[in-house]
Design a protein around this motif. Structure first.
Motif, short mmCIF file in Angstrom:
data_model
loop_
_atom_site.label_atom_id
_atom_site.label_comp_id
_atom_site.label_asym_id
_atom_site.label_seq_id
_atom_site.Cartn_x
_atom_site.Cartn_y
_atom_site.Cartn_z
N MET A 1 43.18 33.90 51.19
CA MET A 1 44.57 34.26 50.93
C MET A 1 44.92 33.77 49.53
SD MET A 1 46.35 33.59 54.64
CE MET A 1 45.53 32.05 55.04
N ALA B 1 43.72 36.62 44.70
CA ALA B 1 44.16 37.27 43.47
C ALA B 1 45.35 36.47 42.97
CB ALA B 1 44.57 38.71 43.76
N MET C 1 56.29 39.47 37.94
CA MET C 1 55.47 39.59 39.15
C MET C 1 55.72 40.93 39.84
SD MET C 1 53.44 38.33 41.39
CE MET C 1 53.08 38.88 43.05
N ILE D 1 42.22 41.58 49.11
CA ILE D 1 43.58 41.58 49.65
C ILE D 1 44.45 42.26 48.60
CG2 ILE D 1 43.84 39.16 48.88
CD1 ILE D 1 45.81 40.44 51.85
N PHE D 2 45.21 43.23 49.05
CA PHE D 2 46.01 44.03 48.13
C PHE D 2 46.98 43.15 47.36
CE2 PHE D 2 49.63 47.16 47.55
CZ PHE D 2 49.03 47.81 46.50
N ASP E 1 53.50 41.86 47.21
CA ASP E 1 54.26 40.71 47.69
C ASP E 1 55.08 41.14 48.91
OD1 ASP E 1 54.85 37.80 46.63
OD2 ASP E 1 56.66 38.55 47.60
N ILE F 1 60.92 37.56 41.65
CA ILE F 1 60.11 36.37 41.97
C ILE F 1 60.21 35.46 40.76
CG2 ILE F 1 57.82 35.49 42.46
CD1 ILE F 1 57.75 37.43 44.58
N GLY G 1 57.15 29.74 39.74
CA GLY G 1 57.25 28.36 40.22
C GLY G 1 58.30 28.16 41.30
N VAL G 2 59.05 29.20 41.62
CA VAL G 2 60.10 29.09 42.65
C VAL G 2 59.77 29.98 43.84
CG1 VAL G 2 62.58 29.40 43.14
CG2 VAL G 2 61.85 28.57 40.90
N PRO H 1 60.68 34.05 45.78
CA PRO H 1 61.64 35.16 45.82
C PRO H 1 63.09 34.69 45.76
CG PRO H 1 59.99 35.36 47.57
CD PRO H 1 59.83 34.00 46.98
N PHE I 1 48.92 44.23 53.80
CA PHE I 1 49.70 43.17 54.45
C PHE I 1 51.20 43.44 54.32
CE2 PHE I 1 51.85 40.87 51.06
CZ PHE I 1 51.18 41.34 49.93
N PHE J 1 52.03 38.39 57.63
CA PHE J 1 52.20 36.98 57.24
C PHE J 1 53.53 36.46 57.78
CE2 PHE J 1 49.06 35.76 54.01
CZ PHE J 1 48.56 36.97 53.56
N SER K 1 54.58 33.30 57.33
CA SER K 1 54.27 32.01 56.71
C SER K 1 55.16 30.88 57.20
CB SER K 1 54.38 32.13 55.19
OG SER K 1 53.49 33.12 54.75
N TRP K 2 56.43 31.19 57.51
CA TRP K 2 57.36 30.10 57.86
C TRP K 2 57.66 30.01 59.36
CZ3 TRP K 2 55.61 28.49 53.86
CH2 TRP K 2 55.77 29.07 52.61
N HIS L 1 45.69 28.16 54.19
CA HIS L 1 46.82 28.75 53.49
C HIS L 1 46.28 29.20 52.15
CE1 HIS L 1 51.52 28.74 52.88
NE2 HIS L 1 50.98 29.93 52.77
#
Ligand code: CP3
Length: 406
Positions: free
Chosen positions: A77, A80, A96, A123-124, A127, A141, A144-145, A147, A192, A255, A257-258, A381
């Protein structure tokens, strides 16, 4: 929308948490049986018997026979991205999300790690917030932060004002996928999308957050608004995955993720049905190979901190469960059943460790995954941006060397 029935079933025994009784077949039967185009790499024979798809199918070839693949499959993951100097060079001067919507650029970035590391899947490069941008929502995006939305979505009126997403808007995605699979040959492309909870979490907070209090408050304080928002997110994410699969991706990963910030009851009652709804857009999407075998694109479901809900990730409609670095894969198999193929779960924290430490860990992950019907190596991750790419290449060759002899 079929969401209500799942919420009802999950709610029927909240004290015992026996939501695992939800039959997966019930989720499946709502799936589309739509056909992939006949020139799709899964149907021409290019990817159907790749090592990746063999393991996603539980160690079976496209004829359904138990076989060992020619090598042990691995991808990462966030393979890229910023760990690659060639990525940083290409991205220079382009934001981005603009990069994601430039088909030539997105395709080239997707191919970079495949060429460099010899991984078993691409992996495509895109985002989870791309469907928001394509629907006309003000989202960026921030480096460093993560979305950030111009206007967070917090009230019933905000949800009712959400735009509809036109299928034609997926054109740059379709074009990027087509270009990519034309270069990939027999290496499968994985598409994804973000799961409804993770996507809605960004929409409610308007930016990344640690505890996801906004969406967790909303699902209890105003469940109707929550359900309307999550249903919107499920639809755009489901269609985003579907666009990638129809254009040439051979598998797709949702995903969440959270999702690990949710308790099991909240997940079962307020989230599971929406993730199941996202999967219905891509369920049983396949066709017939030249040899006459019916094949479908496997679906993977991943989140972090999801040890308590791992079985529910499968119940939502996935074929394969992605496991983060916290849970040993043998324990994951105990929780989801030996028939469920797993993906994971090399700890990204060990990538900078001395090689013998990392090698021992990779071997331990392989051993722990050996009880599952199939196992695709991955990280627990994404690749941290500061990772030395040569270490990733070395991990890939170690995994390929280990093979299936032992
Ligand atoms: O190889 C790959 O996996 C690339 C494709 C990909 C990206 N984002 C590219 C990206 C995928 C699969 C994603 C999914 C994604 N996006 C998720 C789910 C996966 C996960 O990591 O949990 C999430 C939560 C997002 C939202 C998002 N996008 C975040 C939190 C960030 C990090 C912000 C930062 O700068 O720290 C992004 C940006 C992003 N998405 C980058 C990449 C390569 C970095 C941006 C850059 O290079 O400038």
């Amino acid at each position: 929308m079929t969401s209500g029935s799942f919420a009802g079933m999950a709610a029927s025994s909240p004290a015992t948490g026996s939501v695992t009784a939800i039959p997966r077949a019930a989720v499946r039967s709502q799936g589309s049986t739509a056909q992939l185009p006949q020139d799709h790499p899964l149907l021409t024979g290019l990817t159907a018997d790749s090592a990746l798809l063999n393991q996603y199918r539980g160690g079976r070839n496209s004829a359904g026979e138990i076989t060992r693949p020619h090598r042990r499959p691995v991808w990462f993951m966030r393979q890229a991205g910023r760990s690659l100097p060639e990525y940083r060079a290409l991205r220079e001067g382009t934001t981005m999300l603009d990069s994601c919507l430039d088909p030539a650029l997105a395709s080239e970035i997707t191919l970079q790690p495949v060429r460099r590391h010899d991984v078993d899947a691409a992996i495509f490069f895109s985002d989870i917030v791309i469907p928001l941008r394509l629907a006309g929502i003000d989202v960026e995006i921030q480096p460093g932060v993560g979305p950030v939305l111009g206007s967070p979505v917090r009230t019933r009126a905000d949800v009712e004002a959400l735009p509809t997403l036109d299928d034609a808007a997926f054109a740059p995605i379709t074009e990027a996928v087509r270009r990519t699979v034309a270069e990939l040959g027999s290496t499968p492309l994985i598409g994804f999308a973000g799961a409804p909870f993770t996507l809605a979490a960004y929409m409610v907070e308007g930016k990344p957050s640690r505890d996801h209090l906004g969406p967790r408050t909303m699902m209890h304080a105003d469940p109707d608004t929550w359900n309307a928002l999550a249903a919107w997110a499920a639809e755009v994410s489901g269609r985003f995955m579907r666009a990638q699969l129809m254009a040439g991706a051979s598998a797709a990963q949702l995903f969440d993720s959270w999702a690990g910030s949710l308790g099991r009851e909240d997940y079962a009652r307020h989230v599971l049905s929406h993730s199941a709804e996202a999967f219905t857009h891509v369920q049983d999407l396949g066709g017939t190979t030249p040899a006459g075998h019916r094949v479908t694109a496997p679906l993977i479901h991943f989140g972090t901190g999801t040890g308590e809900i791992l079985d529910l990730l499968r119940v939502a409609g996935a074929d394969v469960v992605g496991v983060d670095y916290r849970l040993n894969l043998a324990e994951a198999t105990r929780r989801v059943g030996a028939e469920t193929p797993l993906q994971g779960n090399i700890d990204p924290a060990l990538l900078p460790a001395d090689w013998p430490v990392l090698e021992k860990h990779v071997r331990a992950v392989i051993a722990a995954g050996s009880g599952a019907a199939g196992h695709v190596l991955n990280l627990g991750h994404g690749v941290p941006p500061e990772t030395d790419p040569e270490v990733l290449t070395r991990v890939v060759s170690l995994i390929h060397e280990i093979g299936y002899e032992d």
